[in-house]
Design a protein around this motif. Sequence first.
Motif, PDB file in Angstrom:
ATOM      1  N   PHE A 277     -22.536 -25.291  20.832  1.00 13.69           N
ATOM      2  CA  PHE A 277     -23.703 -25.136  21.694  1.00 13.69           C
ATOM      3  C   PHE A 277     -24.994 -25.204  20.894  1.00 13.69           C
ATOM      4  O   PHE A 277     -26.072 -25.406  21.454  1.00 13.69           O
ATOM      5  CB  PHE A 277     -23.630 -23.816  22.463  1.00 13.69           C
ATOM      6  CG  PHE A 277     -22.639 -23.845  23.589  1.00 13.69           C
ATOM      7  CD1 PHE A 277     -22.914 -24.527  24.755  1.00 13.69           C
ATOM      8  CD2 PHE A 277     -21.423 -23.203  23.469  1.00 13.69           C
ATOM      9  CE1 PHE A 277     -21.998 -24.567  25.796  1.00 13.69           C
ATOM     10  CE2 PHE A 277     -20.503 -23.233  24.500  1.00 13.69           C
ATOM     11  CZ  PHE A 277     -20.790 -23.920  25.663  1.00 13.69           C
ATOM     12  N   LEU A 278     -24.920 -25.014  19.581  1.00 13.18           N
ATOM     13  CA  LEU A 278     -26.100 -25.152  18.731  1.00 13.18           C
ATOM     14  C   LEU A 278     -26.409 -26.615  18.449  1.00 13.18           C
ATOM     15  O   LEU A 278     -27.562 -27.048  18.501  1.00 13.18           O
ATOM     16  CB  LEU A 278     -25.892 -24.411  17.405  1.00 13.18           C
ATOM     17  CG  LEU A 278     -25.800 -22.888  17.468  1.00 13.18           C
ATOM     18  CD1 LEU A 278     -25.511 -22.340  16.078  1.00 13.18           C
ATOM     19  CD2 LEU A 278     -27.087 -22.303  18.009  1.00 13.18           C
ATOM     20  N   PHE A 279     -25.378 -27.399  18.130  1.00 12.62           N
ATOM     21  CA  PHE A 279     -25.587 -28.771  17.679  1.00 12.62           C
ATOM     22  C   PHE A 279     -24.997 -29.820  18.607  1.00 12.62           C
ATOM     23  O   PHE A 279     -25.217 -31.007  18.404  1.00 12.62           O
ATOM     24  CB  PHE A 279     -24.984 -28.952  16.276  1.00 12.62           C
ATOM     25  CG  PHE A 279     -25.490 -27.935  15.286  1.00 12.62           C
ATOM     26  CD1 PHE A 279     -26.770 -28.019  14.788  1.00 12.62           C
ATOM     27  CD2 PHE A 279     -24.693 -26.883  14.883  1.00 12.62           C
ATOM     28  CE1 PHE A 279     -27.253 -27.082  13.889  1.00 12.62           C
ATOM     29  CE2 PHE A 279     -25.154 -25.944  13.979  1.00 12.62           C
ATOM     30  CZ  PHE A 279     -26.446 -26.041  13.479  1.00 12.62           C
ATOM     31  N   GLY A 280     -24.246 -29.406  19.615  1.00 13.75           N
ATOM     32  CA  GLY A 280     -23.699 -30.337  20.577  1.00 13.75           C
ATOM     33  C   GLY A 280     -22.411 -30.993  20.123  1.00 13.75           C
ATOM     34  O   GLY A 280     -22.164 -31.171  18.935  1.00 13.75           O
ATOM     35  N   ASN A 281     -21.586 -31.359  21.081  1.00 13.25           N
ATOM     36  CA  ASN A 281     -20.366 -32.122  20.811  1.00 13.25           C
ATOM     37  C   ASN A 281     -19.979 -32.854  22.082  1.00 13.25           C
ATOM     38  O   ASN A 281     -19.135 -32.412  22.854  1.00 13.25           O
ATOM     39  CB  ASN A 281     -19.236 -31.200  20.345  1.00 13.25           C
ATOM     40  CG  ASN A 281     -18.016 -31.984  19.901  1.00 13.25           C
ATOM     41  OD1 ASN A 281     -18.046 -33.214  19.816  1.00 13.25           O
ATOM     42  ND2 ASN A 281     -16.936 -31.293  19.616  1.00 13.25           N
ATOM     43  N   ILE A 282     -20.630 -33.994  22.301  1.00 12.92           N
ATOM     44  CA  ILE A 282     -20.466 -34.719  23.557  1.00 12.92           C
ATOM     45  C   ILE A 282     -19.053 -35.255  23.725  1.00 12.92           C
ATOM     46  O   ILE A 282     -18.603 -35.513  24.845  1.00 12.92           O
ATOM     47  CB  ILE A 282     -21.496 -35.881  23.627  1.00 12.92           C
ATOM     48  CG1 ILE A 282     -21.621 -36.404  25.056  1.00 12.92           C
ATOM     49  CG2 ILE A 282     -21.121 -36.985  22.665  1.00 12.92           C
ATOM     50  CD1 ILE A 282     -22.729 -37.395  25.235  1.00 12.92           C
ATOM     51  N   LEU A 283     -18.315 -35.412  22.628  1.00 13.06           N
ATOM     52  CA  LEU A 283     -16.959 -35.956  22.709  1.00 13.06           C
ATOM     53  C   LEU A 283     -15.947 -34.940  23.226  1.00 13.06           C
ATOM     54  O   LEU A 283     -14.794 -35.287  23.465  1.00 13.06           O
ATOM     55  CB  LEU A 283     -16.513 -36.478  21.334  1.00 13.06           C
ATOM     56  CG  LEU A 283     -17.349 -37.619  20.742  1.00 13.06           C
ATOM     57  CD1 LEU A 283     -16.803 -38.020  19.385  1.00 13.06           C
ATOM     58  CD2 LEU A 283     -17.365 -38.816  21.688  1.00 13.06           C
ATOM     59  N   SER A 284     -16.373 -33.691  23.399  1.00 12.38           N
ATOM     60  CA  SER A 284     -15.434 -32.666  23.847  1.00 12.38           C
ATOM     61  C   SER A 284     -15.749 -32.144  25.245  1.00 12.38           C
ATOM     62  O   SER A 284     -15.240 -31.086  25.634  1.00 12.38           O
ATOM     63  CB  SER A 284     -15.427 -31.496  22.859  1.00 12.38           C
ATOM     64  OG  SER A 284     -16.676 -30.821  22.882  1.00 12.38           O
TER      65      SER A 284
END
Length: 296
Positions: free
Chosen positions: A124-131
């Motif tokens: 949630f700090l840096f994002g992970n659009i693949l998940s």
Amino acid sequence: MFDLLIEPLQYSFMQRSLLTAVLVGIVCATVGSYLMVQRLALLGDAISHSVLPGVAIAFILNFDIFLGAFIAGVFSTVVITWIRTRSQIKEDAAMGIVFSAFFALGITLITIVQKDTKIDLNHFLFGNILSVTQQEVINTLVITVVVLTVIVLLYKELMFYTFDPIGAQASGLPTNLLNFGLMILIALTIVASLKAVGVILVLAMLITPGATAYLLVHRLHNMMLLGAALGVFSSITGMYLSYYYNLPSGPAIVLVAFGLFMLALCFSPTQGIFTQPRTVPVQFQMWREIKGLFKS
């Protein structure tokens, strides 16, 4: 080349990521255009950092993280407004105070949560659009539709308030309500972008595509449309870079957006550094400005 584009889409997680990238690119650039015109980039930063404790508290209480983030974002705007109206503290100082305090609280709560569980909330700090999950895609879609619908319905009023708040107030428009409504739209946009780029980088997606479009067009609706297109391109390109080169998705998306901004800054037909006629060569003008800094 075509195979490189098609290959990742055979996976369901990439299909979800692609849809999320398109939605985030559109909604961030559209709402961010208002922040650009009003010069309220710090407001987006304040709200984006302030949603973090809401995420942590929602996880602790076992309810929807998106709802927790939204409540925290709206509450932060209320606190900012309360400090600004009840004291002599200026708005920018109030934003800095609130977002730093909320962000510190969020980091503290996340640290406490991670002591007892192995779940990683750092995405949630840096994002992970693949998940992104299917439910998160649906949440992002609903938020995007709501935000864009409100902007379309209130476009004239928001534009009047954005460019001339005093005139809007004199004409009888509910400027306080419009201001609070715009803050809610920003909070919703940040919530929609949480999984894609994270709370730290979401400001870049709010501001950078709109700033790039600002260098290329002159009307607000054109700025929104072009900014949305640039936001979608940045999100999709960053997503593919993340997939093929094993890069963090949020930073990859932001770096693509920054690259587009630098191209516009240098080569914009009307405002580009290298495309405008100058009486003094660019390198000499930059050197003079640097020397002027030391002299002052």
